[in-house]
Design a protein around this motif. Structure first.
Motif, PDB file in Angstrom:
ATOM      1  N   THR A   4       0.850  -1.198   0.000  1.00 41.70           N
ATOM      2  CA  THR A   4       0.000   0.000   0.000  1.00 41.70           C
ATOM      3  C   THR A   4       0.882   1.241   0.000  1.00 41.70           C
ATOM      4  O   THR A   4       1.853   1.308   0.760  1.00 41.70           O
ATOM      5  N   VAL A   5       0.535   2.178  -0.876  1.00 41.51           N
ATOM      6  CA  VAL A   5       1.192   3.492  -0.870  1.00 41.51           C
ATOM      7  C   VAL A   5       0.154   4.518  -0.443  1.00 41.51           C
ATOM      8  O   VAL A   5      -0.933   4.572  -1.015  1.00 41.51           O
ATOM      9  N   TRP A   6       0.516   5.309   0.557  1.00 37.82           N
ATOM     10  CA  TRP A   6      -0.334   6.408   1.004  1.00 37.82           C
ATOM     11  C   TRP A   6       0.259   7.706   0.466  1.00 37.82           C
ATOM     12  O   TRP A   6       1.472   7.928   0.591  1.00 37.82           O
ATOM     13  N   GLY A   7      -0.598   8.555  -0.099  1.00 32.98           N
ATOM     14  CA  GLY A   7      -0.120   9.868  -0.509  1.00 32.98           C
ATOM     15  C   GLY A   7      -0.282  10.132  -1.984  1.00 32.98           C
ATOM     16  O   GLY A   7      -0.252   9.207  -2.802  1.00 32.98           O
ATOM     17  N   LEU A   8      -0.444  11.408  -2.279  1.00 34.08           N
ATOM     18  CA  LEU A   8      -0.798  11.825  -3.633  1.00 34.08           C
ATOM     19  C   LEU A   8      -0.380  13.275  -3.848  1.00 34.08           C
ATOM     20  O   LEU A   8      -0.400  14.082  -2.907  1.00 34.08           O
ATOM     21  N   GLY A   9       0.007  13.573  -5.077  1.00 33.41           N
ATOM     22  CA  GLY A   9       0.033  14.960  -5.519  1.00 33.41           C
ATOM     23  C   GLY A   9       1.261  15.781  -5.191  1.00 33.41           C
ATOM     24  O   GLY A   9       1.250  16.987  -5.383  1.00 33.41           O
ATOM     25  N   THR A  10       2.349  15.162  -4.685  1.00 31.62           N
ATOM     26  CA  THR A  10       3.525  15.974  -4.349  1.00 31.62           C
ATOM     27  C   THR A  10       4.782  15.381  -5.011  1.00 31.62           C
ATOM     28  O   THR A  10       4.784  14.232  -5.446  1.00 31.62           O
ATOM     29  N   PRO A  11       5.868  16.193  -5.027  1.00 33.73           N
ATOM     30  CA  PRO A  11       7.124  15.690  -5.618  1.00 33.73           C
ATOM     31  C   PRO A  11       7.689  14.507  -4.831  1.00 33.73           C
ATOM     32  O   PRO A  11       8.511  13.757  -5.347  1.00 33.73           O
ATOM     33  N   ARG A  12       7.279  14.347  -3.568  1.00 34.91           N
ATOM     34  CA  ARG A  12       7.730  13.183  -2.790  1.00 34.91           C
ATOM     35  C   ARG A  12       6.845  11.976  -3.058  1.00 34.91           C
ATOM     36  O   ARG A  12       7.343  10.842  -3.127  1.00 34.91           O
ATOM     37  N   THR A  13       5.526  12.169  -3.167  1.00 34.56           N
ATOM     38  CA  THR A  13       4.631  11.012  -3.320  1.00 34.56           C
ATOM     39  C   THR A  13       4.797  10.328  -4.679  1.00 34.56           C
ATOM     40  O   THR A  13       4.513   9.136  -4.809  1.00 34.56           O
ATOM     41  N   VAL A  14       5.268  11.082  -5.681  1.00 33.57           N
ATOM     42  CA  VAL A  14       5.432  10.454  -7.004  1.00 33.57           C
ATOM     43  C   VAL A  14       6.519   9.366  -6.969  1.00 33.57           C
ATOM     44  O   VAL A  14       6.510   8.437  -7.772  1.00 33.57           O
ATOM     45  N   PHE A  55       3.779   7.335   2.486  1.00 36.19           N
ATOM     46  CA  PHE A  55       4.024   6.250   3.432  1.00 36.19           C
ATOM     47  C   PHE A  55       3.791   4.946   2.678  1.00 36.19           C
ATOM     48  O   PHE A  55       2.924   4.869   1.814  1.00 36.19           O
ATOM     49  N   TYR A  56       4.619   3.959   3.018  1.00 36.54           N
ATOM     50  CA  TYR A  56       4.549   2.669   2.290  1.00 36.54           C
ATOM     51  C   TYR A  56       4.482   1.536   3.307  1.00 36.54           C
ATOM     52  O   TYR A  56       5.200   1.537   4.307  1.00 36.54           O
ATOM     53  N   GLU A  57       3.613   0.583   3.035  1.00 38.54           N
ATOM     54  CA  GLU A  57       3.576  -0.614   3.885  1.00 38.54           C
ATOM     55  C   GLU A  57       3.436  -1.866   3.036  1.00 38.54           C
ATOM     56  O   GLU A  57       2.786  -1.856   1.992  1.00 38.54           O
ATOM     57  N   ASP A  58       4.094  -2.910   3.471  1.00 40.02           N
ATOM     58  CA  ASP A  58       3.867  -4.241   2.888  1.00 40.02           C
ATOM     59  C   ASP A  58       3.977  -5.255   4.015  1.00 40.02           C
ATOM     60  O   ASP A  58       3.922  -4.877   5.200  1.00 40.02           O
ATOM     61  N   ASP A  59       4.122  -6.521   3.679  1.00 42.52           N
ATOM     62  CA  ASP A  59       4.147  -7.547   4.735  1.00 42.52           C
ATOM     63  C   ASP A  59       5.419  -7.469   5.568  1.00 42.52           C
ATOM     64  O   ASP A  59       5.517  -8.090   6.622  1.00 42.52           O
ATOM     65  N   ILE A  60       6.418  -6.703   5.103  1.00 41.65           N
ATOM     66  CA  ILE A  60       7.722  -6.666   5.775  1.00 41.65           C
ATOM     67  C   ILE A  60       7.983  -5.334   6.478  1.00 41.65           C
ATOM     68  O   ILE A  60       8.480  -5.315   7.600  1.00 41.65           O
ATOM     69  N   LYS A  62       7.034  -0.920   7.201  1.00 44.85           N
ATOM     70  CA  LYS A  62       6.153   0.248   7.202  1.00 44.85           C
ATOM     71  C   LYS A  62       7.094   1.447   7.311  1.00 44.85           C
ATOM     72  O   LYS A  62       7.637   1.717   8.385  1.00 44.85           O
ATOM     73  N   ILE A  63       7.305   2.148   6.184  1.00 43.84           N
ATOM     74  CA  ILE A  63       8.306   3.221   6.165  1.00 43.84           C
ATOM     75  C   ILE A  63       7.761   4.440   5.415  1.00 43.84           C
ATOM     76  O   ILE A  63       6.925   4.312   4.518  1.00 43.84           O
ATOM     77  N   GLY A  64       8.324   5.620   5.775  1.00 45.90           N
ATOM     78  CA  GLY A  64       7.773   6.847   5.224  1.00 45.90           C
ATOM     79  C   GLY A  64       8.709   7.672   4.361  1.00 45.90           C
ATOM     80  O   GLY A  64       8.242   8.434   3.521  1.00 45.90           O
ATOM     81  N   GLU A  65       9.986   7.573   4.538  1.00 49.05           N
ATOM     82  CA  GLU A  65      10.885   8.439   3.758  1.00 49.05           C
ATOM     83  C   GLU A  65      10.899   7.986   2.291  1.00 49.05           C
ATOM     84  O   GLU A  65      11.178   6.816   1.997  1.00 49.05           O
ATOM     85  N   VAL A  70      11.973   3.941  -2.174  1.00 49.99           N
ATOM     86  CA  VAL A  70      12.411   3.541  -3.522  1.00 49.99           C
ATOM     87  C   VAL A  70      13.643   2.626  -3.442  1.00 49.99           C
ATOM     88  O   VAL A  70      13.764   1.667  -4.221  1.00 49.99           O
ATOM     89  N   ASN A  71      14.513   2.888  -2.488  1.00 52.16           N
ATOM     90  CA  ASN A  71      15.706   2.028  -2.374  1.00 52.16           C
ATOM     91  C   ASN A  71      15.342   0.642  -1.852  1.00 52.16           C
ATOM     92  O   ASN A  71      15.914  -0.361  -2.293  1.00 52.16           O
ATOM     93  N   TYR A  72      14.394   0.561  -0.939  1.00 50.39           N
ATOM     94  CA  TYR A  72      13.919  -0.735  -0.446  1.00 50.39           C
ATOM     95  C   TYR A  72      13.309  -1.538  -1.605  1.00 50.39           C
ATOM     96  O   TYR A  72      13.627  -2.727  -1.796  1.00 50.39           O
ATOM     97  N   LEU A  73      12.437  -0.880  -2.371  1.00 53.69           N
ATOM     98  CA  LEU A  73      11.792  -1.591  -3.490  1.00 53.69           C
ATOM     99  C   LEU A  73      12.834  -2.060  -4.506  1.00 53.69           C
ATOM    100  O   LEU A  73      12.759  -3.183  -5.019  1.00 53.69           O
ATOM    101  N   ALA A  74      13.826  -1.208  -4.780  1.00 51.89           N
ATOM    102  CA  ALA A  74      14.867  -1.579  -5.740  1.00 51.89           C
ATOM    103  C   ALA A  74      15.750  -2.700  -5.187  1.00 51.89           C
ATOM    104  O   ALA A  74      16.122  -3.626  -5.917  1.00 51.89           O
ATOM    105  N   ASP A  75      16.071  -2.626  -3.904  1.00 51.77           N
ATOM    106  CA  ASP A  75      16.870  -3.703  -3.302  1.00 51.77           C
ATOM    107  C   ASP A  75      16.167  -5.042  -3.440  1.00 51.77           C
ATOM    108  O   ASP A  75      16.788  -6.067  -3.703  1.00 51.77           O
TER     109      ASP A  75
END
Ligand SMILES: N[C@@H](CCC(=O)N[C@@H](CS)C(=O)NCC(=O)O)C(=O)O
Length: 220
Positions: A4-14, A55-60, A62-65, A70-75
């Motif tokens: 799940t991704v929370w957030g919309l409409g900003t240079p960070r949320t993209v 903010f991002y959450e998955d089964d592993i 829950k992080i916000g920066e 993006v680095n977690y997803l890429a890793d």
């Protein structure tokens, strides 16, 4: 894996939306805007008290920066696209150097501009007007963008070389943010942004991040 991704409409949320699009991963998008009613969503409040998006959450995790997401997803999922150099290598150290430079010397300074500039672009009504700080932060960002432009001096297509990587997501979103506020962006970075903007992942993320996709009850 449920994401799940929370957030919309900003240079960070993209940023997380873009990484997920590049990696072809499924996720649920909870379209809450900063400083709007959605921030009080009980599910969101149970996840974080920062009152910040993304903010991002998955089964592993829950992080916000945004850079951490993006680095977690890429890793975890980066292969040909968003491949991550192995920990302890020179390339990994350079990736971290570029990432922290973008986040602390460009992104954070742009947020100073955003917080203290006057409406309609800025939030001085909430955080206080500080015209001197705004002008100084813009000049600071201009100088930092000159440094980022030097990373491309050898003709490379992306920050890390010939492969599109996480620093590109962070840098392009900062370049676009700077342009919105009239900060001078060096020509090589404009060209760099232009060719990256043709990526399907970029286009998909921009569409998902569009504020007009927010639910009608949002006030932000
Ligand atoms: N360093 C964080 C910054 C997050 C952040 O400040 N997000 C802004 C929107 S771009 C926010 O939620 N602001 C709400 C507020 O400050 O009231 C990141 O890169 O994710």
């Amino acid at each position: 894996m449920t994401r799940t991704v929370w957030g919309l409409g900003t240079p960070r949320t993209v940023r997380p939306l873009w990484a997920l699009a590049e990696l072809g991963l499924d996720y649920e998008h909870r379209k809450i805007l900063p400083r709007a009613a959605g921030m009080d969503d009980p599910q969101f409040s149970a996840l974080t008290k920062r009152h910040k998006v993304p903010f991002y959450e998955d089964d592993i995790v829950k992080i916000g920066e945004s850079a951490a997401i993006v680095n977690y997803l890429a890793d975890r999922h980066g292969r040909d696209i968003l491949s991550m150099p192995a920990p302890g290598t020179a390339d990994r150290a350079i990736l971290l150097d570029r990432t922290l430079f973008i986040m602390t010397e460009i992104d954070a300074r742009m947020y100073t501009v955003r917080l203290h500039d006057d409406p309609p672009r800025g939030l001085s009504a909430i955080y206080g007007a500080a015209p001197t700080a705004v002008e100084a932060a813009k000049k600071y960002v201009e100088k930092s963008l000159l440094e980022a432009a030097r990373w491309l001096d050898d003709g490379r297509r992306y920050v890390m070389g010939e492969n599109f990587g996480t620093p590109d997501i962070l840098l392009v979103s900062c370049i676009e943010w700077a342009l919105l506020y009239g900060v001078g962006v060096p020509e090589p970075l404009l060209e760099y942004r232009q060719h990256i903007a043709s990526r399907p992942g970029y286009k998909a993320a921009k569409a998902c991040n569009d504020q007009s996709n927010a639910a009608p009850d949002f006030t932000g």
